[in-house]
Write an enzyme that holds these catalytic residues in place. Sequence first.
Site, short mmCIF file in Angstrom:
data_model
loop_
_atom_site.label_atom_id
_atom_site.label_comp_id
_atom_site.label_asym_id
_atom_site.label_seq_id
_atom_site.Cartn_x
_atom_site.Cartn_y
_atom_site.Cartn_z
CB CYS A 66 -5.92 0.95 -5.94
SG CYS A 66 -5.30 2.15 -5.27
CG PHE A 112 -3.39 -1.13 -1.59
CD1 PHE A 112 -1.73 -1.85 -1.33
CD2 PHE A 112 -3.76 -3.10 -1.25
CE1 PHE A 112 -1.66 -2.41 -1.09
CE2 PHE A 112 -2.73 -4.11 -0.76
CZ PHE A 112 -1.81 -3.67 -0.47
CB CYS A 113 -2.28 0.89 -6.81
SG CYS A 113 -2.86 2.11 -6.64
CG MET A 114 3.33 4.00 -5.10
SD MET A 114 5.11 5.01 -6.45
CE MET A 114 3.70 5.78 -8.11
CB ILE A 155 0.79 2.70 -0.72
CG1 ILE A 155 0.20 1.53 -0.82
CG2 ILE A 155 2.22 2.79 -0.01
CD1 ILE A 155 1.93 0.40 -1.79
#
Length: 239
Positions: free
Chosen positions: A184, A177-179, A206
């Site tokens: 990701c 996961f990432c922003m 996210i």
Amino acid sequence: MTAVVNIAAYKFVSIANPADLREPMLEQAGQRQLKGTVLLAPEGINLFLAGAADAIEGFLRWLRADARFADLQAKYSESARMPFRKLLVKVKREIIRMDHPAIRPEAGRAPAVDAATLRRWLAQGRELVMLDTRNAFEVEVGTFRGALDWRIERFTQFPQAVRDNQAALAGKTVVSFCMGGIRCEKAAIYMAEAGIEHVYQLEGGILKYFEETDGAGFDGACFVFDERVALDAALAPQA
């Protein structure tokens, strides 16, 4: 006061001459008084823009009229004021730098898990390795509870971090996961190609998780690269 609408969006798609899109992007976003950053590269587009709601939607309609971007999906949030100071459209080698040209997300994505499904998995206590692919300073603002953090300082360090930690991921279900989804996605593809068998990417990152769920399982706030600094699970700037 009318809220400012903020969008984050990206798409991996072949762009033969990304420099040819720079002026049209500047013109279309500029005439709508949008501010933010658009990155163009042979591998696709990555953008963060803010402005009036009708201006944002008008720009997206124009962009999606191009077949290459017809299915581009945006993550939305609102702010009381403009979080960007100017409009920039840049041509880059990569829309998210990994320095690993063999990774071509448009050629095939790793499996994705949507926000609602991940929310359910977390509530059920499913055995997952939640892998944070962001930079260490972003992780310090907030991350998923119990997430694995390799303390990378920039995304170009991610491939080496995988090599250093690959054995520990063997046989496990990994959710990267990432922003907003872009890091990701590249990360999940890299891990799958490295031989890690059970890898998912969090669809939309996210921000999409916050948009579509109550943010359960996430501690803190999500760092964003604008003047808002960080957003809570309600997508409001952290007080």
